[in-house]
Design a protein around this motif. Structure first.
Motif, PDB file in Angstrom:
ATOM      1  N   VAL A 414       0.853  -1.187   0.000  1.00  0.00           N
ATOM      2  CA  VAL A 414       0.000   0.000   0.000  1.00  0.00           C
ATOM      3  C   VAL A 414       0.891   1.240   0.000  1.00  0.00           C
ATOM      4  N   ASN A 421      -5.711   5.685  -1.437  1.00  0.00           N
ATOM      5  CA  ASN A 421      -5.611   4.771  -0.309  1.00  0.00           C
ATOM      6  C   ASN A 421      -6.037   5.430   0.995  1.00  0.00           C
ATOM      7  N   ARG A 499     -10.784   4.248   2.941  1.00  0.00           N
ATOM      8  CA  ARG A 499     -10.904   3.317   1.823  1.00  0.00           C
ATOM      9  C   ARG A 499      -9.988   2.105   1.987  1.00  0.00           C
ATOM     10  N   THR A 500      -9.058   2.169   2.923  1.00  0.00           N
ATOM     11  CA  THR A 500      -8.195   1.013   3.149  1.00  0.00           C
ATOM     12  C   THR A 500      -8.063   0.787   4.644  1.00  0.00           C
TER      13      THR A 500
END
Lengths: 718, 102, 169
Positions: A414, A421, A499-500
């Motif tokens: 990531v 992210n 979102r992550t």
């Protein structure tokens, strides 16, 4: 202490810190950052004293002092320091941002955290495993392996910037300029273990070098034309008049030609089109470096140089129609402002968006200078320095928080800098969120409250009032895009839901990082209030337009305030609010890059400038070096000539040996004469003198000297 | 007052002693010690001539300074050579260093 | 005999006595220490001669640096040549003869020279030898060039000494 002496001393502490850290304290991280931050604090203190003494003086013109430095024929080349109103204003923001960035670096490089498990010098820290009292293992952020080196470099960087600001002449200014060039190279390539960082460092150095060579040419031209490089001597009416009336080349006057040459240096340093390509890549450096380079120092230095050279740029400006030099400057500035704003819209890396927005904002200032809006440009330079430093430090804080999350989940694929992210960070990092919001709104020119509004509005108003329609419209569109991509950035990063997983586990950063954010946020709002135009409805006149009065005193003729008009104000309100609103509307529901309809390849790839430069300059240069210089020139021609001489000499030697030496000397003289007759036996007898013992030689020679001395004395002197 | 001759005779004597040391000592470092004595003898002369000659021309003292510099250079290089030789050949006896003989 | 003359004779005795010991003693460390004594004696002579700067330089540079350098070199090379055995080479008789002849010759030359018994003029009031010397060393119409050459020489010697004595990798 007199103010002049104090000005001399301002640049010194960071330079001292550099040498102290490099030579003595680089083993101790705590000592190194204490020295560096302490030095930055001392310079800050000195700058504040100078600034407030300057402000306190009525009709302040300059504090100046100089010393004779280099004899040039009958005269002396003098170097010195001088702080005029512009210098004081610049010194103010430089001191603040530099101090904040130094403090921020302590937290950013994870001081106090354990050493990383696999960290090594030249790569960013990867995190360390610690075991708590319950025996659980955690991965936490680890301290930067080259911590001390970083502080040494930014110390030198600060020295370069202070030198540049306090210089009273182009030469020492150029020296500071080049010191910063070197430091930016060192700092962009700080994580030299990454190939991309190395490439970015070289790119930045080479690109700015192009500008610097032209700048040096400009300095040489100026010195030849006027015989001096001291500002106060150049910017006198008669010198400017002479320069304006001397023709140079391409139909330019000497003043215009010099201004353009110096301006090319700025194009390189302030990353204006077409030399803008290095700045986005410079994001490879650690984040405080990005802030240092993009906000506080180097790029501002470029604009500062044009501000300094403003009298030269406008020497042959009569007030009707721009001169060629000014048109060039205005065109490049306006074009850059719009062009890089379009790129910023499609970038996903949080720092890259800011990098392009920096280029764009610098374009605003350059364009303002091109149309003669001196005060507006200086004002925007300073407000921009504050809010852009804030934004960069804020983005660093975000990345830092994200890295925390990445370490928590252990998923190293990531990218902690990719805005897609993120999301929802406002709850995790409240201080960072609010300060970033302030910075972002200032950048967008959010009306009334923020500093960015006042400075950007002034540029637009100036362009409008003097009828520069093209510049006005271009900048208005650019300002709209600025607000749009800023809101896109804020929406993607802070608003909505995470979102992550990494974003869920992000963490607020330590106080050393948030304190600078808060302080800079204060300036990002408050600094605008010192420059509210007098004729502004309702608010105008409540606070005096101090900035205009003060900085205007730098020029020979005090520039006049612009007439108020509703059109530029309306435009500026419309583009700021419209851009912000549209940005929020479009991006509040976007979840991934696939849903983002503005990911146009041309924008994403920065209008293919890197590829074009690679094709046009880099590849031909390699080809030239490899094929022409190396293979043809060096190997073929030069080596060929040398080989020819070598072979010829060998041939002559062979001939001489075979036909003369071996026949005549060896056979005849050496063998026949010596062996049979006298030479050999005689030599055998005489060689015994050569004992190889130095003292016997000496004894013999002194004995001979003595005998000769006695003989000479008795036969010639007695 | 001291006549000039005292200095000159003292310098001559010192010079001769140094010369003897240079010529007669076996140890290379001792030879260098002799050289130092000779240089000092010269310096005494130079300074004495300055003092007893024209004070305004400072050349005597300047020469003495240059002699200092040369002496320092000579000692540094000389001792470096001696140590280098010692390392290779394990001796500092001048007589044993006769590679240059026939 | 004035006090200054007595000081001169005392230091001359020290100088010569120590010098003889330098060239004759078996123990090299002692020889180096005798050299220090000689150098001190010479420093006293400089002081008598009003060469104040040289006096200080003699003590600082000669004794402080050069003599110490000697002692180091002696200690570094001592293992091989212990302090016993003959310290003089086979030609020492000839060397002594040359030494004596040199002294004799110089003495004779001095004897025949008219200026040998000159006496020193008193120092003019306000005369500062250090200032004179310093000015002369950096004036372009005096000795700046030799001065600079000397510095280059020292640099060359420095590099040369390091190169010669350093171990090759």
């Amino acid at each position: 202490m007199t103010t002049e002496l104090l000005i001399w001393l301002i640049p010194l502490p960071p330079a001292l810190a550099f040498f102290l850290i490099v030579l003595f304290t680089n083993k101790s991280k705590a000592l190194s950052h204490t020295i560096a931050v302490g030095a930055a604090f001392l310079s800050w203190l000195g700058s504040m004293v100078v600034f407030f003494r300057a402000v306190g003086e009525e009709h302040f013109t300059a504090f100046a002092s100089s010393i004779p430095w280099l004899p040039t024929g009958d005269t002396w080349f003098r170097i010195g320091v001088s702080i005029d109103p512009l210098g004081a204003a610049v010194l103010f923001f430089v001191a603040w941002t530099v101090l904040m960035i130094f403090l921020y670096s302590v937290g950013y490089h994870n001081f106090g955290q354990p050493k990383g498990d696999h960290d090594r010098a030249g790569l960013p820290p990867h995190g360390a495993t610690v075991t708590d009292e319950h025996g659980h293992k955690h991965t936490v952020l680890s301290v930067e392996p080259m911590y001390s080196r970083f502080f040494a470099f930014i110390g030198l960087f600060a020295f370069g910037m202070y030198t540049l600001v306090v210089s009273d002449n182009l030469l020492t200014m150029f020296v500071g300029w080049e010191i910063m060039g070197l430091c930016s190279y060192l700092l962009i390539g700080f994580w030299y273990g990454k190939p991309s960082a190395r490439a970015a460092a070289i790119k930045a150095f080479m690109t700015t070098r192009i500008g610097d060579v032209f700048m040096l040419l400009g300095i040489a031209f100026l010195y030849k034309a006027t015989g001096t490089l001291t500002f106060s001597e150049i910017f006198t009416e008669e010198t400017l008049h002479v320069l304006a009336n001397t023709p140079a080349f391409f139909g330019l006057s000497a003043a215009g030609a010099i201004a353009i040459l110096l301006f090319i240096g700025t194009v390189g340093k302030s990353a204006q089109w077409p030399l803008h390509v290095w700045l986005p890549d410079a994001m490879e450096g650690p984040t405080p470096v990005s802030a240092m380079i993009h906000a506080a120092t180097m790029v501002s230095a470029g604009v500062y140089a044009v501000l300094r050279m403003f009298p030269l740029l406008t020497a042959d400006f009569t007030g009707h129609g721009l001169t060629t030099a000014m048109s060039v400057v205005a065109f490049i500035g306006a074009f850059t402002a719009l062009f890089s704003a379009t790129i910023a819209v499609a970038q996903n890396d949080i720092k890259r968006v800011l990098a392009y927005s920096t280029i764009s904002q610098l374009g605003f200032m350059i364009a303002a200078l091109g149309i003669g809006a001196y005060i507006a440009a200086a004002f925007h330079l300073i407000t921009h320095a504050f809010f852009k430093a804030l934004l960069f430090l804020g983005s660093g804080s975000v990345i830092h928080g994200m890295e925390h999350g990445v370490l928590h989940t252990g998923n190293h694929h990531v990218d902690p800098q990719d805005m897609f992210n993120m999301g929802g960070l406002r709850k995790k990092m409240p201080i960072t969120f609010w300060t970033f919001l302030i910075g972002g709104f200032a950048l967008s020119g959010f009306p009334i409250l923020t500093a960015g509004f006042w400075s950007k509005d002034e540029i637009l108003a100036d362009a409008f009032a003097h009828g520069h329609w093209a510049v006005f419209i271009t900048l208005a569109v650019a300002a709209f895009l600025t607000a749009f991509y800023t809101m896109r950035q804020i929406t993607l990063t802070f608003l909505g839901e995470p979102r992550t997983k990494e974003a869920e586990h992000a963490h607020e950063t330590p106080w050393t990082m948030t304190t600078p954010l808060v302080i800079l946020a204060v300036f990002a709002i408050g600094y605008g209030w010192v420059g509210i135009p007098e004729h502004f409805p309702v608010l105008g006149g409540i606070l005096p337009n101090w900035f205009h009065e003060f900085v205007g005193g730098t020029l020979l003729e005090h520039p006049e305030a612009v007439e108020f008009s509703w059109i530029p104000l309306g435009t500026s309100l419309l583009v700021a609010l419209g851009g912000l609103g549209l940005g929020w509307l479009v991006y509040r529901n976007v979840k991934s890059p696939a849903e983002d309809r503005l990911q146009i390849p041309a924008l994403k790839n920065k209008w293919y400038f890197d590829e074009a430069y690679d094709f046009l300059f880099v590849k031909p240069a390699y080809w030239f070096a490899e094929t022409f210089t190396y293979k043809w020139m060096d190997k073929g021609v030069i080596d060929g000539i040398l080989h020819f001489f070598g072979k010829a000499a060998a041939w002559i030697g062979d001939t001489l040996r075979n036909y003369i030496d071996s026949i005549l000397i060896n056979d005849w003289i050496a063998d026949k004469l010596s062996h049979q007759w006298t030479i050999h036996p005689a030599a055998r007898a005489v060689r015994r003198v050569q004992t190889g013992r130095i003292q016997q030689y000496m004894l013999a020679s002194i004995g001979v000297l003595f005998v000769v001395g006695v003989l000479v004395y008795y036969f010639f002197m007695a | 007052m001291i006549p000039l001759s005292w200095y000159l005779i003292l310098a001559a004597a010192l010079f001769s002693v140094g010369l003897f040391g240079v010529l007669a000592r076996k140890n290379a470092i001792a030879i260098l010690l002799g050289v130092e004595l000779m240089l000092n003898a010269v310096n005494i002369n130079l300074v004495a001539f300055w003092r007893y000659g024209s004070l305004a021309s400072i050349a005597g003292q300047v020469f003495a300074i240059i002699v200092f510099a040369v002496a320092a250079a000579e000692v540094a290089v000389g001792l470096g050579l001696v140590i280098s030789v010692y390392r290779r050949r394990n001796t500092v006896v001048a007589d044993e260093l006769d590679l240059m003989k026939w | 005999m004035t006090a200054i003359q007595i000081i001169f004779i005392l230091s001359a005795l020290v100088i010569l006595g120590a010098a003889v010991m330098v060239v004759s003693t078996r123990n090299l460390v002692h020889a180096a220490l005798y050299l220090v004594a000689t150098l001190f004696g010479v420093a006293v002579l400089y002081a008598i001669l009003d060469a104040t700067f040289l006096t200080v330089v003699q003590v600082v540079v000669y004794i402080g640096a050069i003599a110490i350098l000697f002692i180091f070199a002696i200690m570094l090379t001592r293992r091989e040549m212990r302090d016993q055995g003959e310290q003089l080479n086979k030609g020492w008789g000839a060397a002594a003869l040359i030494g004596l002849l040199t002294f004799g010759g110089l003495f004779m030359l001095l004897n025949n020279w008219r200026g040998v018994n000159a006496t020193a003029a008193a120092l003019p009031s306000g005369f500062d030898g250090v200032v004179e010397l310093g000015t002369a060393l950096v004036s372009t119409d005096a000795f700046v060039l030799p001065f600079e050459v000397a510095s280059v020489l020292l640099l060359a010697a420095l590099i040369g000494a390091v190169y010669v004595a350093g171990t090759k990798k």
